[in-house]
Write a protein that holds these residues in place. Structure first.
Motif, PDB file in Angstrom:
ATOM      1  N   ILE A 172       0.833  -1.183   0.000  1.00 33.45           N
ATOM      2  CA  ILE A 172       0.000   0.000   0.000  1.00 33.45           C
ATOM      3  C   ILE A 172       0.872   1.240   0.000  1.00 33.45           C
ATOM      4  CG2 ILE A 172      -1.806   1.252   1.236  1.00 33.45           C
ATOM      5  CD1 ILE A 172      -2.569  -1.357   2.529  1.00 33.45           C
TER       6      ILE A 172
ATOM      7  N   ALA B 270      -2.896   3.543  -2.477  1.00 31.50           N
ATOM      8  CA  ALA B 270      -2.638   2.618  -3.569  1.00 31.50           C
ATOM      9  C   ALA B 270      -1.879   1.432  -3.018  1.00 31.50           C
ATOM     10  CB  ALA B 270      -1.814   3.300  -4.659  1.00 31.50           C
TER      11      ALA B 270
ATOM     12  N   LEU C 174      -7.784  -1.516   6.134  1.00 34.69           N
ATOM     13  CA  LEU C 174      -7.026  -1.546   4.886  1.00 34.69           C
ATOM     14  C   LEU C 174      -6.392  -2.911   4.685  1.00 34.69           C
ATOM     15  CD1 LEU C 174      -5.853   1.348   6.612  1.00 34.69           C
ATOM     16  CD2 LEU C 174      -5.895   1.921   4.200  1.00 34.69           C
TER      17      LEU C 174
ATOM     18  N   THR D 170     -15.040   2.400  -6.965  1.00 37.70           N
ATOM     19  CA  THR D 170     -13.635   2.476  -7.370  1.00 37.70           C
ATOM     20  C   THR D 170     -13.309   3.923  -7.715  1.00 37.70           C
ATOM     21  OG1 THR D 170     -13.653   0.214  -8.237  1.00 37.70           O
ATOM     22  CG2 THR D 170     -11.908   1.675  -9.023  1.00 37.70           C
TER      23      THR D 170
ATOM     24  N   ASN E 148      -6.803   7.257  -8.100  1.00 36.95           N
ATOM     25  CA  ASN E 148      -5.976   7.667  -6.974  1.00 36.95           C
ATOM     26  C   ASN E 148      -6.050   9.162  -6.695  1.00 36.95           C
ATOM     27  OD1 ASN E 148      -5.106   5.057  -6.560  1.00 36.95           O
ATOM     28  ND2 ASN E 148      -3.207   5.315  -7.722  1.00 36.95           N
TER      29      ASN E 148
ATOM     30  N   PHE F  13      -9.299  10.262  -4.683  1.00 36.57           N
ATOM     31  CA  PHE F  13      -9.683   9.512  -3.484  1.00 36.57           C
ATOM     32  C   PHE F  13     -10.362  10.449  -2.485  1.00 36.57           C
ATOM     33  CE2 PHE F  13      -8.948   7.653   0.708  1.00 36.57           C
ATOM     34  CZ  PHE F  13      -9.337   6.345   0.495  1.00 36.57           C
TER      35      PHE F  13
ATOM     36  N   VAL G 282     -10.795  -0.789   2.454  1.00 33.46           N
ATOM     37  CA  VAL G 282     -10.054  -0.146   1.369  1.00 33.46           C
ATOM     38  C   VAL G 282      -8.952  -1.058   0.836  1.00 33.46           C
ATOM     39  CG1 VAL G 282      -8.704   1.887   0.696  1.00 33.46           C
ATOM     40  CG2 VAL G 282     -10.459   2.105   2.471  1.00 33.46           C
ATOM     41  N   THR G 283      -8.884  -1.146  -0.485  1.00 33.58           N
ATOM     42  CA  THR G 283      -7.799  -1.854  -1.146  1.00 33.58           C
ATOM     43  C   THR G 283      -7.542  -1.182  -2.485  1.00 33.58           C
ATOM     44  OG1 THR G 283      -6.923  -4.054  -1.691  1.00 33.58           O
ATOM     45  CG2 THR G 283      -9.203  -3.591  -2.341  1.00 33.58           C
ATOM     46  N   CYS G 284      -6.654  -1.748  -3.310  1.00 32.57           N
ATOM     47  CA  CYS G 284      -6.365  -1.121  -4.587  1.00 32.57           C
ATOM     48  C   CYS G 284      -7.271  -1.655  -5.675  1.00 32.57           C
ATOM     49  CB  CYS G 284      -4.912  -1.331  -4.977  1.00 32.57           C
ATOM     50  SG  CYS G 284      -4.584  -3.000  -5.538  1.00 32.57           S
TER      51      CYS G 284
ATOM     52  N   ASN H 195      -8.416   2.967  -6.320  1.00 27.29           N
ATOM     53  CA  ASN H 195      -8.676   2.322  -5.032  1.00 27.29           C
ATOM     54  C   ASN H 195     -10.119   1.847  -4.971  1.00 27.29           C
ATOM     55  OD1 ASN H 195      -6.192   3.095  -3.138  1.00 27.29           O
ATOM     56  ND2 ASN H 195      -6.670   4.833  -4.449  1.00 27.29           N
TER      57      ASN H 195
END
Length: 205
Positions: free
Chosen positions: A2, A14, A112, A155, A158, A161, A178-180, A193
């Protein structure tokens, strides 16, 4: 991995990882993806009111729809003010941002996790497949089980966000995961993200 991107407020998260068998070492990833704008502290939420339930750390996350059941790490801030994230060796564990509320308190608790790693899919690999109504369960250290329902999955690029929307209170107990996401670029990493917004349904002591 991340990458926390901070400006005046947190503006992006990210995760770097493995895509299509492209194994990369941590040092190379760090060189291509420096932390930028890390001049301000990470996001914090407003203090709970006097009649709010006490802050109890969460210890386990379960999402039946994607077969996830894992203990939770505790994440804070790095020395440079960026949000701490699980290390590459902890890719199979999600982490709770401990400077925000605990799941079940009024406000936005945030968890995360990595989408992938040099070993393959990681803990939040299937996060984007969640749909409205799917349940998310969090076990607190006290033994209380807080249950949440997915409201929406979004989604974000970046650069767009929505830090305040993810971390700020909406007036009810919420949990954001939250993840990428987006496209993966070998030079710059993921372009977006994935944020799963949930709202608490009930708790069981």
């Amino acid at each position: 991995m991340i990458l926390a991107v901070l400006g005046a407020v947190l503006v992006g998260l990210a995760l770097q990882g493995l895509v299509s068998g492209d194994a990369r070492d941590d040092s190379a990833a760090s060189a291509r993806n420096p932390v930028v704008g890390a001049t301000e502290p990470g996001p914090r939420t407003s203090a709970p009111t006097q009649d709010a339930p006490p802050k109890v750390p969460p210890v386990h996350l379960r999402i039946p729809a994607i077969g996830l059941s894992q203990d939770l790490l505790r994440l804070g801030l790095n020395p440079d003010g960026t949000v701490e994230v699980p290390t590459s060796k902890q890719a199979d564990l999600p982490g709770w941002y401990k400077l925000g509320p605990s799941p079940g308190q009024v406000g936005s608790a945030v968890v995360l996790g990595h989408v992938d790693s040099v070993r393959g899919p990681a803990v939040f690999y299937r996060l984007r497949s969640l749909t409205k109504g799917d349940r998310v369960e969090v076990r607190l250290r006290s033994g209380t089980l807080a249950r949440f329902a997915v409201q929406r999955v979004v989604t974000y690029p970046n650069e767009k966000f929505p830090a305040r929307k993810v971390y700020a209170s909406h007036g009810y107990p919420a949990l954001q995961l939250v993840t990428c996401g987006g496209r993966y670029d070998q030079e710059t990493g993921y372009t977006a993200n994935v944020v799963v917004y949930t709202r608490m349904v009930d708790t069981t002591a």
